[in-house]
Design a protein around this motif. Structure first.
Motif, PDB file in Angstrom:
ATOM      1  N   VAL A  39       0.811  -1.248  -0.094  1.00  0.00           N
ATOM      2  CA  VAL A  39       0.130  -0.025  -0.035  1.00  0.00           C
ATOM      3  C   VAL A  39       0.771   1.128  -0.063  1.00  0.00           C
ATOM      4  O   VAL A  39       0.642   2.253  -0.897  1.00  0.00           O
ATOM      5  N   SER A  40       1.959   1.229   0.793  1.00  0.00           N
ATOM      6  CA  SER A  40       2.873   2.271   0.805  1.00  0.00           C
ATOM      7  C   SER A  40       3.611   2.642  -0.440  1.00  0.00           C
ATOM      8  O   SER A  40       3.620   3.816  -0.940  1.00  0.00           O
ATOM      9  N   GLN A  41       4.014   1.344  -1.020  1.00  0.00           N
ATOM     10  CA  GLN A  41       4.604   1.601  -2.544  1.00  0.00           C
ATOM     11  C   GLN A  41       3.695   2.138  -3.454  1.00  0.00           C
ATOM     12  O   GLN A  41       3.786   3.069  -4.420  1.00  0.00           O
ATOM     13  N   LEU A  42       2.197   1.579  -3.363  1.00  0.00           N
ATOM     14  CA  LEU A  42       1.416   2.239  -4.295  1.00  0.00           C
ATOM     15  C   LEU A  42       1.027   3.491  -4.088  1.00  0.00           C
ATOM     16  O   LEU A  42       0.614   4.300  -5.003  1.00  0.00           O
ATOM     17  N   GLN A  43       0.993   3.969  -2.732  1.00  0.00           N
ATOM     18  CA  GLN A  43       0.764   5.274  -2.562  1.00  0.00           C
ATOM     19  C   GLN A  43       1.813   6.281  -3.117  1.00  0.00           C
ATOM     20  O   GLN A  43       1.673   7.362  -3.634  1.00  0.00           O
ATOM     21  N   SER A  44       3.059   5.757  -2.952  1.00  0.00           N
ATOM     22  CA  SER A  44       4.319   6.504  -3.312  1.00  0.00           C
ATOM     23  C   SER A  44       4.152   6.627  -4.782  1.00  0.00           C
ATOM     24  O   SER A  44       4.470   7.760  -5.410  1.00  0.00           O
ATOM     25  N   GLN A  45       3.968   5.393  -5.385  1.00  0.00           N
ATOM     26  CA  GLN A  45       3.712   5.541  -7.036  1.00  0.00           C
ATOM     27  C   GLN A  45       2.875   6.494  -7.320  1.00  0.00           C
ATOM     28  O   GLN A  45       2.742   7.145  -8.320  1.00  0.00           O
ATOM     29  N   LEU A  46       1.714   6.362  -6.678  1.00  0.00           N
ATOM     30  CA  LEU A  46       0.299   7.383  -6.814  1.00  0.00           C
ATOM     31  C   LEU A  46       0.715   8.791  -6.884  1.00  0.00           C
ATOM     32  O   LEU A  46       0.411   9.713  -7.643  1.00  0.00           O
ATOM     33  N   GLU A  47       1.673   9.230  -5.790  1.00  0.00           N
ATOM     34  CA  GLU A  47       1.920  10.624  -5.658  1.00  0.00           C
ATOM     35  C   GLU A  47       2.902  10.689  -6.737  1.00  0.00           C
ATOM     36  O   GLU A  47       2.863  12.197  -7.477  1.00  0.00           O
ATOM     37  N   ASN A  48       3.709   9.876  -7.155  1.00  0.00           N
ATOM     38  CA  ASN A  48       4.673  10.177  -8.348  1.00  0.00           C
ATOM     39  C   ASN A  48       4.018  10.209  -9.506  1.00  0.00           C
ATOM     40  O   ASN A  48       4.397  11.270 -10.337  1.00  0.00           O
ATOM     41  N   ASN A  50       0.961  11.198  -9.847  1.00  0.00           N
ATOM     42  CA  ASN A  50       0.240  12.547  -9.795  1.00  0.00           C
ATOM     43  C   ASN A  50       1.056  13.824 -10.140  1.00  0.00           C
ATOM     44  O   ASN A  50       0.618  14.655 -10.700  1.00  0.00           O
ATOM     45  N   GLN A  51       2.418  13.770  -9.436  1.00  0.00           N
ATOM     46  CA  GLN A  51       3.280  14.694  -9.826  1.00  0.00           C
ATOM     47  C   GLN A  51       3.562  14.908 -11.336  1.00  0.00           C
ATOM     48  O   GLN A  51       3.634  15.726 -12.114  1.00  0.00           O
ATOM     49  N   GLU A  52       3.802  13.474 -11.932  1.00  0.00           N
ATOM     50  CA  GLU A  52       4.089  13.616 -13.382  1.00  0.00           C
ATOM     51  C   GLU A  52       2.840  13.794 -14.338  1.00  0.00           C
ATOM     52  O   GLU A  52       2.999  14.712 -15.222  1.00  0.00           O
ATOM     53  N   ARG A  53       1.573  13.427 -13.624  1.00  0.00           N
ATOM     54  CA  ARG A  53       0.439  13.768 -14.265  1.00  0.00           C
ATOM     55  C   ARG A  53       0.234  15.532 -14.383  1.00  0.00           C
ATOM     56  O   ARG A  53      -0.048  16.139 -15.388  1.00  0.00           O
ATOM     57  N   SER A  54       0.804  16.216 -13.050  1.00  0.00           N
ATOM     58  CA  SER A  54       0.838  17.552 -13.137  1.00  0.00           C
ATOM     59  C   SER A  54       1.736  18.205 -14.050  1.00  0.00           C
ATOM     60  O   SER A  54       1.442  19.180 -14.868  1.00  0.00           O
ATOM     61  N   GLY A  55       2.892  17.501 -14.165  1.00  0.00           N
ATOM     62  CA  GLY A  55       3.963  17.981 -15.178  1.00  0.00           C
ATOM     63  C   GLY A  55       3.436  17.826 -16.697  1.00  0.00           C
ATOM     64  O   GLY A  55       3.641  18.611 -17.514  1.00  0.00           O
ATOM     65  N   LEU A  56       2.624  16.477 -16.878  1.00  0.00           N
ATOM     66  CA  LEU A  56       2.145  16.339 -18.206  1.00  0.00           C
ATOM     67  C   LEU A  56       1.074  17.542 -18.460  1.00  0.00           C
ATOM     68  O   LEU A  56       0.972  17.851 -19.651  1.00  0.00           O
TER      69      LEU A  56
END
Length: 415
Positions: A39-48, A50-56
């Protein structure tokens, strides 16, 4: 219930069950920890993500703005292209009109050129006749001046001579008096004027000094000697050799032996020898009477040059020889008369006439030249009468397109 029944049927020891439950609990804890980690990994991946999505999203926004700018520029360029296309079509239409106008102009120019050539052909005989009339007028003017001179001398002759001598003198034909006037003299020092003598017995020792100090109309008599100088005649004068022709020599290397820079003058009985690369006698203007002279360029250049619309010399009884190019070159709408001259041993033509010049040639011997006896071209006009044009390397005539010659009673070679 079944288990319970089974348990009742087969009782299991409690320690064993407890051990199994403990193992199951540990396994559940491990699985939970693994799930937490995932879950922690998935949450971290989700944050990453989201960040990539913001850049995109930001990049997409930039691309959208660029696309809008490109579309705007494209619309502007399309508008400009349409304008240029309209201008190009207008230019093509104007070009078509101009080409049609230019074609009409070419046609008109061609017609005018044909008319001009026709007029030029019609004018050539008239120019020749005009030249002949001008020559006759010059001859009449000279004869009139000579007659005036003779008439002015008659009163004094009547006072000093007996009546019978006066009657005899008046009965002498005019022609014999003119011939006597131009007969070579060994010495003319008895006449009034300036005397040039290198030995110091005259008024000046150089001809240039005499010309500089002479008044218009002065007679300058040249005693024998080799005068290394260039003469510039800038006022009406008469320069006359006072002695044998072969012993009165004007020699120049740096400039013309004689340059005509006035309206009228007379030169008689002098040898001119050009040793540099200049015309021996240069006549760009005026009416120079050149008589009984020996003219040579020593194979360096053309001997006599006549060029200029106001030039109209008379060259009589002269020897013109050893020019590298022509014996006489007439150009630039000049006029002139050459009579009873010997023109020989020149590298090209004996006489060349071009560039709208007009020349009368009478009673001349034009022989042993490296080209033709007479060359006429480029709107040059010549009247040639009673001349010997034989024994030249390339024949008697070179009449190019645009040249016109009126020939009569000449002796010609077969070439």
């Amino acid at each position: 219930q079944n288990q319970l029944e089974t348990t009742h049927q087969k009782p299991v020891p409690l320690p064993t069950q407890l051990l199994d439950l403990q193992r199951q609990f540990e396994t559940a804890n491990q699985q939970r920890e693994q799930l937490y980690s995932q879950v922690s990994q998935l949450q971290s991946q989700l944050e990453n993500t989201n960040q990539e999505r913001s850049g995109l999203d930001f990049r997409v926004l930039e691309l959208q703005n660029n696309l809008d700018t490109i579309n705007h520029e494209r619309a502007r360029l399309e508008t400009r292209f349409n304008e240029l296309q309209i201008q190009f079509e207008t230019a093509n239409q104007e070009r078509t009109v101009q080409e049609a106008t230019l074609t009409q102009l070419y046609s008109q120019v061609s017609a005018l050129q044909s008319q001009l050539e026709k007029v030029t052909q019609e004018c050539a005989p008239l120019q020749t006749q005009l030249l002949a009339l001008q020559s006759q007028l010059d001859s009449v003017s000279q004869e009139r001046e000579q007659l005036y001179s003779q008439l002015s001398q008659l009163p004094s002759q009547r006072e000093t001579l007996p009546q019978e001598d006066t009657q005899i003198q008046s009965s002498v034909p005019k022609e014999s008096q003119l011939v006597k006037k131009f007969q070579p003299e060994e010495k003319v020092s008895g006449r009034s004027g300036l005397i040039v003598c290198q030995e110091g017995s005259g008024d000046y020792s150089t001809i240039g000094e005499a010309i500089a100090h002479a008044k218009p109309g002065t007679h300058i008599f040249i005693r024998p000697g080799v005068y290394k100088e260039s003469l510039v005649i800038d006022k009406p004068l008469e320069i006359i050799g006072d002695g044998p022709l072969a012993e009165i020599i004007i020699e120049s290397e740096d400039s013309n032996c004689l340059l005509m820079q006035t309206d009228q003058a007379l030169v008689r009985g002098i040898t001119f020898s050009e040793t540099g690369r200049h015309y021996t006698v240069n006549i760009p203007q005026g009416k120079l009477i050149l008589e009984e002279c020996d003219l040579t360029a020593n194979s360096n250049y053309t001997v006599v040059a006549i060029g200029g619309s106001t030039a109209n010399p008379i060259i009589r009884r002269c020897q013109i020889h050893d020019g590298k190019w022509n014996g006489i070159w007439v150009s630039n709408n000049a006029r002139g008369t050459v009579e009873n001259c010997e023109i020989f041993d020149n590298g090209s033509s004996g006489i060349g006439i071009g560039q709208g010049a007009n020349l009368i040639i009478r009673g001349c011997q034009i022989n042993w030249n490296g080209g033709k006896a007479i060359a006429v071209y480029n709107k040059g006009n010549a009247i040639v009468e009673d001349c010997d044009l034989t024994d030249n390397a390339s024949g008697s005539w070179d009449i190019e397109q645009g040249g016109y010659v009126q020939s009569s009673r000449n002796k010609e070679s077969d070439k």
